[in-house]
Design a protein around this motif. Sequence first.
Motif, PDB file in Angstrom:
ATOM      1  N   ARG A  23       0.769  -1.125   0.136  1.00  0.00           N
ATOM      2  CA  ARG A  23       0.186   0.058  -0.121  1.00  0.00           C
ATOM      3  C   ARG A  23       0.893   1.235   0.032  1.00  0.00           C
ATOM      4  O   ARG A  23       0.485   2.320  -0.642  1.00  0.00           O
ATOM      5  N   ASP A  24       2.038   1.369   0.725  1.00  0.00           N
ATOM      6  CA  ASP A  24       2.805   2.336   0.856  1.00  0.00           C
ATOM      7  C   ASP A  24       3.744   2.643  -0.521  1.00  0.00           C
ATOM      8  O   ASP A  24       4.178   3.845  -0.490  1.00  0.00           O
ATOM      9  N   ASP A  25       3.901   1.545  -1.117  1.00  0.00           N
ATOM     10  CA  ASP A  25       5.039   1.625  -2.246  1.00  0.00           C
ATOM     11  C   ASP A  25       4.112   1.094  -3.559  1.00  0.00           C
ATOM     12  O   ASP A  25       4.866   0.063  -4.222  1.00  0.00           O
ATOM     13  N   GLY A  26       2.926   1.174  -3.868  1.00  0.00           N
ATOM     14  CA  GLY A  26       2.336   0.443  -4.931  1.00  0.00           C
ATOM     15  C   GLY A  26       2.065   1.099  -6.228  1.00  0.00           C
ATOM     16  O   GLY A  26       2.233   0.388  -7.329  1.00  0.00           O
ATOM     17  N   PHE A  27       2.721   2.343  -6.099  1.00  0.00           N
ATOM     18  CA  PHE A  27       2.933   3.144  -7.564  1.00  0.00           C
ATOM     19  C   PHE A  27       4.114   2.411  -8.286  1.00  0.00           C
ATOM     20  O   PHE A  27       5.189   2.196  -7.733  1.00  0.00           O
ATOM     21  N   PRO A  28       3.911   2.131  -9.560  1.00  0.00           N
ATOM     22  CA  PRO A  28       5.163   1.590 -10.350  1.00  0.00           C
ATOM     23  C   PRO A  28       5.894   2.500 -10.919  1.00  0.00           C
ATOM     24  O   PRO A  28       6.526   2.753 -11.916  1.00  0.00           O
ATOM     25  N   SER A  29       6.632   3.014  -9.669  1.00  0.00           N
ATOM     26  CA  SER A  29       7.696   4.287 -10.234  1.00  0.00           C
ATOM     27  C   SER A  29       8.808   3.848 -11.122  1.00  0.00           C
ATOM     28  O   SER A  29       9.377   4.527 -11.705  1.00  0.00           O
ATOM     29  N   ASP A  30       9.235   2.579 -11.074  1.00  0.00           N
ATOM     30  CA  ASP A  30      10.336   2.391 -12.042  1.00  0.00           C
ATOM     31  C   ASP A  30      10.002   2.046 -13.483  1.00  0.00           C
ATOM     32  O   ASP A  30      10.807   2.264 -14.269  1.00  0.00           O
ATOM     33  N   ARG A  31       8.874   1.899 -13.827  1.00  0.00           N
ATOM     34  CA  ARG A  31       8.242   2.038 -15.024  1.00  0.00           C
ATOM     35  C   ARG A  31       7.280   2.981 -15.690  1.00  0.00           C
ATOM     36  O   ARG A  31       6.713   2.896 -16.520  1.00  0.00           O
ATOM     37  N   LEU A  32       6.893   3.803 -14.552  1.00  0.00           N
ATOM     38  CA  LEU A  32       6.052   4.836 -14.678  1.00  0.00           C
ATOM     39  C   LEU A  32       6.621   6.263 -14.524  1.00  0.00           C
ATOM     40  O   LEU A  32       6.811   6.609 -13.222  1.00  0.00           O
ATOM     41  N   LYS A  33       6.746   7.051 -15.612  1.00  0.00           N
ATOM     42  CA  LYS A  33       7.717   8.169 -15.359  1.00  0.00           C
ATOM     43  C   LYS A  33       6.654   9.501 -15.052  1.00  0.00           C
ATOM     44  O   LYS A  33       7.229  10.531 -14.495  1.00  0.00           O
ATOM     45  N   GLY A  34       5.548   9.428 -15.151  1.00  0.00           N
ATOM     46  CA  GLY A  34       4.634  10.704 -14.955  1.00  0.00           C
ATOM     47  C   GLY A  34       3.491  10.336 -14.065  1.00  0.00           C
ATOM     48  O   GLY A  34       3.647   9.790 -13.154  1.00  0.00           O
ATOM     49  N   ASN A  35       2.152  10.653 -14.641  1.00  0.00           N
ATOM     50  CA  ASN A  35       0.911  10.541 -13.915  1.00  0.00           C
ATOM     51  C   ASN A  35       0.409   9.158 -14.123  1.00  0.00           C
ATOM     52  O   ASN A  35       0.283   8.585 -15.185  1.00  0.00           O
ATOM     53  N   TRP A  36      -0.458   9.087 -12.994  1.00  0.00           N
ATOM     54  CA  TRP A  36      -1.503   8.043 -13.004  1.00  0.00           C
ATOM     55  C   TRP A  36      -2.912   8.531 -12.856  1.00  0.00           C
ATOM     56  O   TRP A  36      -2.846   9.275 -11.758  1.00  0.00           O
ATOM     57  N   MET A  37      -3.524   8.619 -13.779  1.00  0.00           N
ATOM     58  CA  MET A  37      -5.168   9.089 -13.401  1.00  0.00           C
ATOM     59  C   MET A  37      -6.031   8.298 -13.442  1.00  0.00           C
ATOM     60  O   MET A  37      -6.090   7.321 -14.559  1.00  0.00           O
ATOM     61  N   ASN A  38      -6.904   8.236 -12.621  1.00  0.00           N
ATOM     62  CA  ASN A  38      -7.748   7.049 -12.434  1.00  0.00           C
ATOM     63  C   ASN A  38      -9.101   7.596 -12.443  1.00  0.00           C
ATOM     64  O   ASN A  38      -9.505   8.643 -11.713  1.00  0.00           O
ATOM     65  N   PHE A  39     -10.190   6.960 -13.274  1.00  0.00           N
ATOM     66  CA  PHE A  39     -11.437   7.631 -13.678  1.00  0.00           C
ATOM     67  C   PHE A  39     -12.500   6.433 -13.144  1.00  0.00           C
ATOM     68  O   PHE A  39     -12.196   5.402 -13.396  1.00  0.00           O
ATOM     69  N   PHE A  40     -13.605   6.962 -12.733  1.00  0.00           N
ATOM     70  CA  PHE A  40     -14.599   6.074 -12.391  1.00  0.00           C
ATOM     71  C   PHE A  40     -15.948   6.638 -12.402  1.00  0.00           C
ATOM     72  O   PHE A  40     -16.083   7.783 -12.070  1.00  0.00           O
ATOM     73  N   ASP A  41     -17.236   5.530 -12.684  1.00  0.00           N
ATOM     74  CA  ASP A  41     -18.407   6.184 -12.575  1.00  0.00           C
ATOM     75  C   ASP A  41     -18.865   5.512 -11.544  1.00  0.00           C
ATOM     76  O   ASP A  41     -18.765   4.329 -11.184  1.00  0.00           O
ATOM     77  N   PRO A  42     -19.445   6.421 -10.500  1.00  0.00           N
ATOM     78  CA  PRO A  42     -20.115   5.749  -9.368  1.00  0.00           C
ATOM     79  C   PRO A  42     -21.106   4.392  -9.168  1.00  0.00           C
ATOM     80  O   PRO A  42     -21.177   3.974  -8.531  1.00  0.00           O
ATOM     81  N   PHE A  43     -21.674   4.462 -10.372  1.00  0.00           N
ATOM     82  CA  PHE A  43     -22.490   3.330 -10.839  1.00  0.00           C
ATOM     83  C   PHE A  43     -21.652   2.317 -11.598  1.00  0.00           C
ATOM     84  O   PHE A  43     -22.357   1.309 -11.840  1.00  0.00           O
ATOM     85  N   ASP A  44     -20.636   2.212 -11.829  1.00  0.00           N
ATOM     86  CA  ASP A  44     -19.857   1.271 -12.502  1.00  0.00           C
ATOM     87  C   ASP A  44     -19.839  -0.089 -11.533  1.00  0.00           C
ATOM     88  O   ASP A  44     -19.215  -0.053 -10.371  1.00  0.00           O
ATOM     89  N   VAL A  45     -20.387  -1.078 -12.043  1.00  0.00           N
ATOM     90  CA  VAL A  45     -20.596  -2.313 -11.364  1.00  0.00           C
ATOM     91  C   VAL A  45     -19.117  -2.883 -10.813  1.00  0.00           C
ATOM     92  O   VAL A  45     -19.093  -3.714 -10.041  1.00  0.00           O
ATOM     93  N   VAL A  46     -17.989  -2.709 -11.597  1.00  0.00           N
ATOM     94  CA  VAL A  46     -16.757  -3.224 -11.427  1.00  0.00           C
ATOM     95  C   VAL A  46     -16.091  -2.211 -10.523  1.00  0.00           C
ATOM     96  O   VAL A  46     -15.388  -2.867  -9.469  1.00  0.00           O
ATOM     97  N   SER A  47     -15.832  -0.966 -10.678  1.00  0.00           N
ATOM     98  CA  SER A  47     -15.157  -0.148  -9.946  1.00  0.00           C
ATOM     99  C   SER A  47     -15.554   0.371  -8.497  1.00  0.00           C
ATOM    100  O   SER A  47     -15.100   0.782  -7.546  1.00  0.00           O
ATOM    101  N   ARG A  48     -16.912   0.534  -8.341  1.00  0.00           N
ATOM    102  CA  ARG A  48     -17.764   1.148  -7.364  1.00  0.00           C
ATOM    103  C   ARG A  48     -17.547   0.167  -6.042  1.00  0.00           C
ATOM    104  O   ARG A  48     -17.641   0.571  -4.980  1.00  0.00           O
ATOM    105  N   LEU A  49     -16.857  -1.021  -5.940  1.00  0.00           N
ATOM    106  CA  LEU A  49     -16.653  -1.765  -4.628  1.00  0.00           C
ATOM    107  C   LEU A  49     -15.533  -0.849  -3.847  1.00  0.00           C
ATOM    108  O   LEU A  49     -15.582  -0.698  -2.698  1.00  0.00           O
ATOM    109  N   ASP A  50     -14.532  -0.169  -4.676  1.00  0.00           N
ATOM    110  CA  ASP A  50     -13.779   0.639  -4.100  1.00  0.00           C
ATOM    111  C   ASP A  50     -12.944   1.460  -5.179  1.00  0.00           C
ATOM    112  O   ASP A  50     -11.798   0.904  -5.855  1.00  0.00           O
ATOM    113  N   PRO A  51     -13.604   2.571  -5.689  1.00  0.00           N
ATOM    114  CA  PRO A  51     -13.060   3.160  -6.739  1.00  0.00           C
ATOM    115  C   PRO A  51     -11.741   4.254  -6.489  1.00  0.00           C
ATOM    116  O   PRO A  51     -11.232   4.681  -7.478  1.00  0.00           O
ATOM    117  N   TYR A  52     -11.479   4.525  -5.254  1.00  0.00           N
ATOM    118  CA  TYR A  52     -10.378   5.256  -5.167  1.00  0.00           C
ATOM    119  C   TYR A  52      -9.012   4.508  -4.767  1.00  0.00           C
ATOM    120  O   TYR A  52      -8.996   3.427  -4.073  1.00  0.00           O
TER     121      TYR A  52
END
Length: 295
Positions: free
Chosen positions: A220-249
């Motif tokens: 949890r404290d080091d889950g960002f893939p910093s070795d192979r991701l050099k810039g931004n991670w942007m996550n988008f969700f619809d609050p009614f999305d049946v897949v992501s709504r269990l924990d969208p953040y």
Amino acid sequence: MWKSALASASSPFDLDAAGVSCDMVYWADVLYETPDPITMHESAAPEEQALEFAPEGEFRIPASRATTAEERAWLAAFRQRLGVEEDGNLTLGDEGFDAVNGTMAHELERIPLPWPIKKTFMEAFLRDVHHYLFNEEFSPRSGVTYRVQAEIRKRFVKALEVGKQKSGPHIVVSHSMGTVIAYDCLKRVPNCPSVDHFITLGSPLGIDEVQDRLHPEWTRDDGFPSDRLKGNWMNFFDPFDVVSRLDPYLASDYRNHGVPVIEDTKQRNNGRTPHDIGGYMRGEHVCGAIQALLE
């Protein structure tokens, strides 16, 4: 479909006209006998687009397929999380509890899906996630057998290697099960090429059972893939999305050396199913983010 949705967004973005190349990491043939029979009319409104599903019950995972105590425990926990019973029935129905905001599921779901469709979809989703995370040996059709995770990882890495031969910036845009695949490769595959930015749409990466299978590389404290991701991670969700709504953040679950860095953004998608890729790509936030990162 992805490109057409971007081009029909409220602020249209035509990749071809802008000189942006893109490639699809296609993996459906590893887990399905034939392509999903989708009818997509680009000129039709979202509610007029037809989507057909495979026959009910086709994707059930028999208990005998789980060969270790760890795998059986994981399947039981994930089934409970999704509301899929071991016999293939679904229990998270109109009286289910939603983990996003503590409301009953029938109050949350803006456009209710017919129950047979939702049941089949969740069974397929459970099967796909299980087979990938456990590197299941699977035969989608006669004469063809794959180690699911190994085969899909190979395809993802190859696509990034080809892409690196072109000028950047390089952005991975992933959706649903594809977010698990993309993250797994960026974080856990040593020979995976690096990318500049990462976008996740309707992602199940917030679910505990998914995270449990990403150990030991993920914490949890080091889950960002910093070795192979050099810039931004942007996550988008619809609050009614049946897949992501269990924990969208995702920001609190994939920190960079303890610091939350992911941008979690709520976007209301238009269309029959809030999880559909077309709704995400046509949305103002997602389309705008892709344009901004490419600039």
